[in-house]
Design a protein around this motif. Structure first.
Motif, mmCIF file in Angstrom:
data_model
loop_
_atom_site.group_PDB
_atom_site.id
_atom_site.type_symbol
_atom_site.label_atom_id
_atom_site.label_comp_id
_atom_site.label_asym_id
_atom_site.label_seq_id
_atom_site.Cartn_x
_atom_site.Cartn_y
_atom_site.Cartn_z
ATOM 1 N N ARG A 12 41.716 -13.360 35.251
ATOM 2 C CA ARG A 12 42.022 -14.768 34.971
ATOM 3 C C ARG A 12 43.086 -14.874 33.887
ATOM 4 N NH1 ARG A 12 37.545 -19.003 35.657
ATOM 5 N NH2 ARG A 12 38.744 -20.067 34.050
ATOM 6 N N LYS A 18 39.991 -16.146 25.773
ATOM 7 C CA LYS A 18 38.619 -16.651 25.653
ATOM 8 C C LYS A 18 37.633 -15.536 25.299
ATOM 9 C CE LYS A 18 39.273 -20.754 28.532
ATOM 10 N NZ LYS A 18 39.077 -21.375 29.860
ATOM 11 N N TYR A 25 40.376 -24.545 20.740
ATOM 12 C CA TYR A 25 39.963 -25.806 21.357
ATOM 13 C C TYR A 25 40.312 -26.923 20.365
ATOM 14 C CZ TYR A 25 37.528 -22.732 24.603
ATOM 15 O OH TYR A 25 37.244 -21.759 25.544
ATOM 16 N N THR A 231 40.194 -26.971 27.542
ATOM 17 C CA THR A 231 39.065 -27.860 27.758
ATOM 18 C C THR A 231 37.809 -27.066 28.082
ATOM 19 O OG1 THR A 231 40.561 -29.636 28.399
ATOM 20 C CG2 THR A 231 38.297 -29.771 29.237
ATOM 21 N N PHE A 235 33.665 -31.304 34.382
ATOM 22 C CA PHE A 235 32.795 -31.692 35.505
ATOM 23 C C PHE A 235 32.928 -33.161 35.889
ATOM 24 C CE2 PHE A 235 30.540 -28.493 32.846
ATOM 25 C CZ PHE A 235 30.747 -27.391 33.660
ATOM 26 N N MET A 473 39.974 -26.369 33.260
ATOM 27 C CA MET A 473 38.815 -26.799 32.466
ATOM 28 C C MET A 473 37.693 -25.789 32.585
ATOM 29 S SD MET A 473 37.836 -30.028 34.883
ATOM 30 C CE MET A 473 38.827 -30.271 36.352
ATOM 31 N N GLY A 474 38.050 -24.597 33.064
ATOM 32 C CA GLY A 474 37.074 -23.537 33.252
ATOM 33 C C GLY A 474 36.928 -23.140 34.705
ATOM 34 N N LEU A 605 36.492 -13.958 43.079
ATOM 35 C CA LEU A 605 35.657 -13.963 41.872
ATOM 36 C C LEU A 605 35.580 -15.378 41.288
ATOM 37 C CD1 LEU A 605 34.011 -11.957 40.154
ATOM 38 C CD2 LEU A 605 36.006 -11.713 38.676
ATOM 39 N N GLY A 609 32.224 -17.679 41.201
ATOM 40 C CA GLY A 609 31.824 -18.264 39.917
ATOM 41 C C GLY A 609 31.554 -19.751 40.050
ATOM 42 N N GLY A 613 27.799 -21.501 39.597
ATOM 43 C CA GLY A 613 27.652 -22.574 38.611
ATOM 44 C C GLY A 613 27.316 -23.900 39.251
ATOM 45 N N PHE B 94 33.173 -8.919 30.312
ATOM 46 C CA PHE B 94 33.138 -10.371 30.548
ATOM 47 C C PHE B 94 34.373 -10.799 31.349
ATOM 48 C CE2 PHE B 94 29.913 -13.164 28.428
ATOM 49 C CZ PHE B 94 29.006 -12.172 28.110
ATOM 50 N N MET B 95 35.511 -10.201 31.030
ATOM 51 C CA MET B 95 36.738 -10.538 31.769
ATOM 52 C C MET B 95 36.673 -10.021 33.200
ATOM 53 S SD MET B 95 39.410 -9.686 28.698
ATOM 54 C CE MET B 95 40.770 -9.438 29.814
ATOM 55 N N GLY B 98 34.113 -11.824 35.721
ATOM 56 C CA GLY B 98 34.212 -13.268 35.924
ATOM 57 C C GLY B 98 33.164 -14.035 35.127
ATOM 58 N N VAL B 100 33.694 -15.364 32.269
ATOM 59 C CA VAL B 100 34.369 -16.359 31.432
ATOM 60 C C VAL B 100 34.880 -17.489 32.314
ATOM 61 C CG1 VAL B 100 36.312 -16.776 29.875
ATOM 62 C CG2 VAL B 100 35.127 -14.568 29.822
ATOM 63 N N GLN B 101 34.442 -18.708 32.059
ATOM 64 C CA GLN B 101 35.056 -19.842 32.752
ATOM 65 C C GLN B 101 35.696 -20.763 31.708
ATOM 66 O OE1 GLN B 101 33.098 -21.704 36.121
ATOM 67 N NE2 GLN B 101 32.276 -19.778 36.850
ATOM 68 N N CYS B 102 34.963 -21.792 31.253
ATOM 69 C CA CYS B 102 35.622 -22.665 30.268
ATOM 70 C C CYS B 102 35.767 -21.968 28.924
ATOM 71 C CB CYS B 102 34.903 -24.004 30.131
ATOM 72 S SG CYS B 102 33.588 -24.057 28.905
ATOM 73 N N GLY B 103 34.928 -20.977 28.674
ATOM 74 C CA GLY B 103 35.103 -20.130 27.503
ATOM 75 C C GLY B 103 34.418 -20.611 26.241
ATOM 76 N N PHE B 104 33.873 -21.814 26.259
ATOM 77 C CA PHE B 104 33.322 -22.363 25.020
ATOM 78 C C PHE B 104 32.028 -21.647 24.614
ATOM 79 C CE2 PHE B 104 32.024 -25.746 22.048
ATOM 80 C CZ PHE B 104 33.240 -26.024 21.457
ATOM 81 N N THR B 106 31.410 -18.518 25.529
ATOM 82 C CA THR B 106 31.649 -17.071 25.645
ATOM 83 C C THR B 106 31.419 -16.304 24.336
ATOM 84 O OG1 THR B 106 33.206 -17.530 27.432
ATOM 85 C CG2 THR B 106 33.321 -15.340 26.420
ATOM 86 N N CYS B 137 25.069 -22.144 29.146
ATOM 87 C CA CYS B 137 26.355 -22.155 29.831
ATOM 88 C C CYS B 137 26.238 -23.161 30.964
ATOM 89 C CB CYS B 137 26.691 -20.770 30.387
ATOM 90 S SG CYS B 137 28.128 -20.786 31.491
ATOM 91 N N ARG B 138 27.235 -24.021 31.127
ATOM 92 C CA ARG B 138 27.167 -25.029 32.192
ATOM 93 C C ARG B 138 28.086 -24.660 33.354
ATOM 94 N NH1 ARG B 138 23.488 -28.784 33.977
ATOM 95 N NH2 ARG B 138 24.229 -30.939 33.826
ATOM 96 N N CYS B 139 28.908 -23.621 33.185
ATOM 97 C CA CYS B 139 29.910 -23.313 34.217
ATOM 98 C C CYS B 139 29.471 -22.225 35.185
ATOM 99 C CB CYS B 139 31.218 -22.836 33.577
ATOM 100 S SG CYS B 139 32.042 -24.018 32.517
ATOM 101 N N THR B 140 28.930 -21.132 34.667
ATOM 102 C CA THR B 140 28.862 -19.899 35.466
ATOM 103 C C THR B 140 27.574 -19.738 36.252
ATOM 104 O OG1 THR B 140 27.808 -18.622 33.708
ATOM 105 C CG2 THR B 140 30.225 -18.670 33.724
#
Lengths: 715, 166
Positions: A12, A18, A25, A231, A235, A473-474, A605, A609, A613, B94-95, B98, B100-104, B106, B137-140
């Motif tokens: 990515r 990150k 941020y 961000t 969502f 945004m992720g 991937l 993901g 999620g 983590f990279m 996958g 890591v998404q929004c990263g906050f 992480t 985590c809300r993304c993964t």
């Protein structure tokens, strides 16, 4: 061209910053002389502001209200319509409505000052629920019926079908509020550079923010520059909602002249932000004597809250998805968005589709129960096929491969054997759901409203920059778009860069919503890259651009909602297995299996993901994310100890498969997928729980205490 | 407002700060030490985004008073990168996986995983899920995060076997 498939994962673009912790941020930026701010909000759901009693403000502290709007500016935030006020003026419509902004250098002092503000109200009688809104409790405050919109679409004549039916099965399905819980709360810093206003903001749609505040500030778009900061999740919660921060901040910056930061704390972000629309969907389904479905009369009502924002559009998507993945011979779907004195409902992953898709799936299970057959057997008979007529009298244009996807999920989950072995009420159950999601804006919205543009720039150093307003945004968009461009140009991946957009530098590629960015913006970039490739040997810099072109042959009439609401859909199948504790009614999820048709995945991937999620978020929606609203206090579950989202322990490992089904108008055959993956797991979960406890469930969420009550008293 | 001097070791370096005694450790680390990998997700110990290691154990630094850090060894995500700027194996995992998404979330997740990957006892996937369950985590959907931790744990155990350490 390289030989590996496009879907083969790459690193990515945002992974290293990150994972190393260097990614900044919004709240990590410090500006010289930066002031802080706190929103002062209405504490009553409906009423008139009688008086605002302020404590004495120390030097350097300000209280900004509608009175500070610049000359010629209008007290509005222009979203879809201009009905949303920047500051309450005279009256308040919901708990949490912005009244003013406290600004000053010390956050502790701001908190003390906030405690000292006393606002007196003449309180009115608020309506909170859908029923109260429809009944105009306390008197209507939007039109004479409290309705932002009310429309009906017919396919055939449902009245005739209902009159002639052998039997009619009625049903009602309800869904609740849902909070986005992006881990990064809403946040922005506004400042002035020369005569231009700058907004640095965590958001999905920088050009939306610019549009929303131009009238408020009485400035042309060019005078307002929006810079997206990295961000931390969105969502849908950062689609229009950042406008609510940007407006008051700009008014304050105009008056004070210094950079001002507004970062919501977690409590504020839960109590005072937009949510997913609660819904009530009623069915009257006509059956013949052999149990065939002749037609459905579907009545959809969404609780829109106090302002329209994008509720009309959300409702349209809900209505157009109301028959799910099924071709029902005759349908009528009515949609209403009712005004209530609650925080405005707004965009949330799925954008209105999850509510009606949940409702039709649950209703199909209830019909199967009435007929005494396995729900899967009933659902299979009505699967959409290419060429079928939709509820808007358009066509399914996709080659639908639901049967192949079902086969994958059946094999992975052992559905047939488990469905036959687990007796109803045994405490064990397996459920299955089917769903889709129309790609991009509804109908001809991409052509008529968005008119997206995309730009590529080969700089003097040979690096190719993607210049679009679409945001990361992720979800992995930077990676997907950069991959498309590198592939077409046949250059190394690290020669393509894609920074967070700045509205003064990039092309307006439209909002990052509606699962449109890979499918629509990705296609534009593919075209821009093809042109650049042809000109590659030119010396120096090259700039290429592409504008959206609507494919021919997909008619749509936005005034009557007739035609192809979507050119294509993503498709999904999900199975969920559960065990229910006989004493505590705690539901243990034992397995989750899914198959999705996203056309061609641009990065497997990233796509997996999103699936993982989205499915967990959907399971949370059904299982645990209870959010109540009261007339006196507003949202009740606002911290993360009260509003419960899934942890790593709540759901097991998933098995997720993909089918390849290239979409001819998408880049490399890709379709939208970010919302699709939210649209179905909740229904599979409820199907499984219903079977395990042998009780029909008509409302989500269903935490253990609610399930216990339901089993005691019935639906 | 009472101030106090706190002396502690942060990412291997001895540091001294004069702080408001009401400050949380996360405020001290972000504000005084500019360690911005520490995220404020909730400020009340519910989300885990501010997790740091204190004497080897993960804590929510937002609800840990800065004055309690006196004499402690603190490790943040910044401390996992070596002096040449090379990231550690868990960050790499983590990279690669996958995660890591929004990263906050992480940084907090990576810090919570350190005791798992440095333990001599292998943890099952279920145990990994339990040990990081204080991090939201809300993304993964957590799947790829568990994959990254499991993979790094296995690699480290193999490495220790290879180097003859138990």
């Amino acid at each position: 061209m390289r030989e590996t498939p496009i879907g083969t994962p790459i690193r990515r673009l945002d992974a290293i910053s990150k994972a190393s912790g260097t990614q900044m941020y919004l709240s990590d930026y410090r500006f010289d002389g930066m002031l802080y701010s706190r929103m002062v909000r209405s504490t009553v759901a409906r009423g008139r502001i009688a008086a605002i009693n302020m404590p004495p403000l120390p030097d350097g502290y300000y209280f900004i209200t509608h009175k500070d709007i610049p000359e010629g500016g209008v007290n509005e935030l222009y979203m879809i319509k201009k009905d949303y006020r920047c500051f309450a003026e005279g009256d308040v419509r919901y708990i949490g409505e912005t009244i003013g902004l406290l600004v000053g250098p010390d956050r502790g002092v701001l908190l003390d000052l906030e405690q000292g503000i006393v606002i007196e109200y003449e309180e009115g009688v608020p309506s909170i629920s859908i029923e109260e809104g429809l009944a105009c409790k306390g008197g209507p405050f939007v039109g004479d019926r409290n309705l932002f919109c009310d429309f009906t679409i017919d396919k055939g004549n449902i009245d005739e079908v209902l009159a002639k039916a052998y039997r009619v099965v009625e049903d009602e399905i309800n869904t609740g509020w849902q909070e986005h819980v992006h881990l990064e709360t809403n946040a922005a810093v506004a400042e002035k550079e020369g005569d231009k206003f700058i907004i640095n903001i965590s958001c999905q749609c920088p050009f939306y923010v610019r549009k929303s505040v131009a009238g408020l500030m009485n400035r042309p778009f060019e005078d307002i520059i929006v810079r997206q900061t990295t961000t931390g999740g969105a969502f849908g919660g950062k689609e229009h909602f950042p406008d609510i921060l940007a407006g008051p901040l700009l008014v304050a910056v105009n008056k004070i002249g210094k950079p001002i930061q507004l970062v919501f704390d977690r409590h504020e972000d839960g109590a005072f932000s937009v949510k997913r629309h609660p819904s009530r969907t009623r069915f009257k389904t006509a059956l013949d004597k052999d149990g065939n479905i002749l037609g459905m009369d579907i009545d959809v009502v969404y609780n829109a809250g106090a302002y329209e924002s994008c509720s009309y559009v959300v409702l349209q998507r809900g209505v157009f998805h109301a028959a799910g993945v099924y071709t029902i011979p005759v349908t009528r779907v009515r949609g209403r968005a009712v005004a209530t004195n609650t925080f405005p409902s707004d965009a949330f992953r799925g954008f209105g589709a999850p509510q009606t898709l949940f409702a039709i799936e649950v209703h199909m299970c209830h019909l199967a129960n009435e007929l005494g057959i396995d729900p899967l057997e009933l659902k299979k008979r009505y699967f959409n096929k290419k060429g079928d007529i939709t509820v808007t009298n358009g066509h399914i244009n996709d080659t639908v491969v639901l049967s192949e996807m079902l086969q994958q999920v059946m094999e992975a989950s052992g559905y047939a054997q488990k469905a036959a072995t687990y007796k109803p009420g045994s405490g064990k159950g397996i459920g299955i759901s089917f769903y889709n999601h129309g790609g991009a804006f509804t109908g001809n919205g991409e052509q008529m409203i968005i008119k997206a543009k995309a730009k590529l720039h080969r700089r003097a150093d040979g690096i190719v920059a993607i210049l679009v307003g679409s945001t990361e945004m992720g979800q992995g968009l930077q990676t997907a778009l950069a991959k498309i461009v590198a592939r077409v140009l046949d250059v190394d991946q690290d020669r393509v860069v894609y920074d967070n957009p700045d509205t003064s530098c990039v092309a307006d590629s439209g909002p990052t919503v509606a699962s449109r960015s890979t499918m629509i913006v990705g296609k534009l970039l593919e075209r821009a890259a093809l042109e650049m490739k042809e000109r590659w040997e030119e010396p120096g810099e090259i700039i290429t651009q592409a504008e959206y072109q609507h494919p021919e042959g997909y008619p749509w009439d936005q005034s009557t909602f007739q035609g192809d609401a979507y050119i294509t859909y993503g498709w999904g199948v999900c199975a969920v297995e559960v065990e229910v504790d006989p004493l505590t009614r705690e539901v243990i999820t034992k397995g989750v299996w899914s198959s999705h048709d996203v056309g061609v995945p641009i990065d497997e991937l990233v796509v997996k993901g999103q699936i993982h999620g989205g499915i967990i978020q959907s399971l949370g929606y059904a299982a645990m994310e209870k959010l109540e609203n009261t007339a006196k206090k507003g949202f009740k579950q606002v911290g993360l100890s009260d509003y419960i989202i899934p942890t790593s322990m709540d759901f097991p490992a998933q098995t997720a498969t993909l089918v390849h089904n290239p979409y001819p108008y998408g880049p490399f055959g890709a379709k939208g997928m970010g919302e699709l993956v939210f649209n179905g797991a909740s229904a599979a979960f409820i199907d499984a729980v219903s079977r395990a406890v042998d009780t029909e469930i008509r409302s989500i969420p269903i935490p253990p205490e609610t399930l216990t009550e339901l089993m005691k008293h019935g639906a | 407002m009472t101030r106090k001097t706190v002396t502690c070791t942060i990412n291997g370096k001895r540091r001294e700060f004069s702080i408001d005694v009401r400050s949380s450790l996360s405020e001290m680390l972000r504000g005084e030490a500019s360690l911005d990998s520490i995220k404020h997700g909730c400020d009340v110990g519910e989300c885990g985004a501010c997790t740091v290691l204190i004497d080897g154990r993960p804590f929510n630094s937002c609800i840990y008073l800065a004055v309690w850090a006196e004499g402690k060894e603190i490790l943040t995500l910044e401390g996992l990168t070596d002096t040449k700027g090379t990231i550690s194996d868990i960050q790499q995992a983590f990279m690669d996986e996958g995660a890591v998404q929004c990263g906050f979330c992480t940084p907090g997740f990576i810090m919570s995983s350190i005791p798992i990957i440095t333990s001599d006892t292998p943890a099952s996937r279920e145990e990994i899920r339990k040990q990081v369950s204080g991090n939201l985590c809300r993304c993964t959907g957590y799947e790829n995060i568990v994959n990254a931790i499991e993979k790094t744990q296995k690699k480290r155990i193999e490495e220790r076997k290879g180097s003859g350490k138990k």
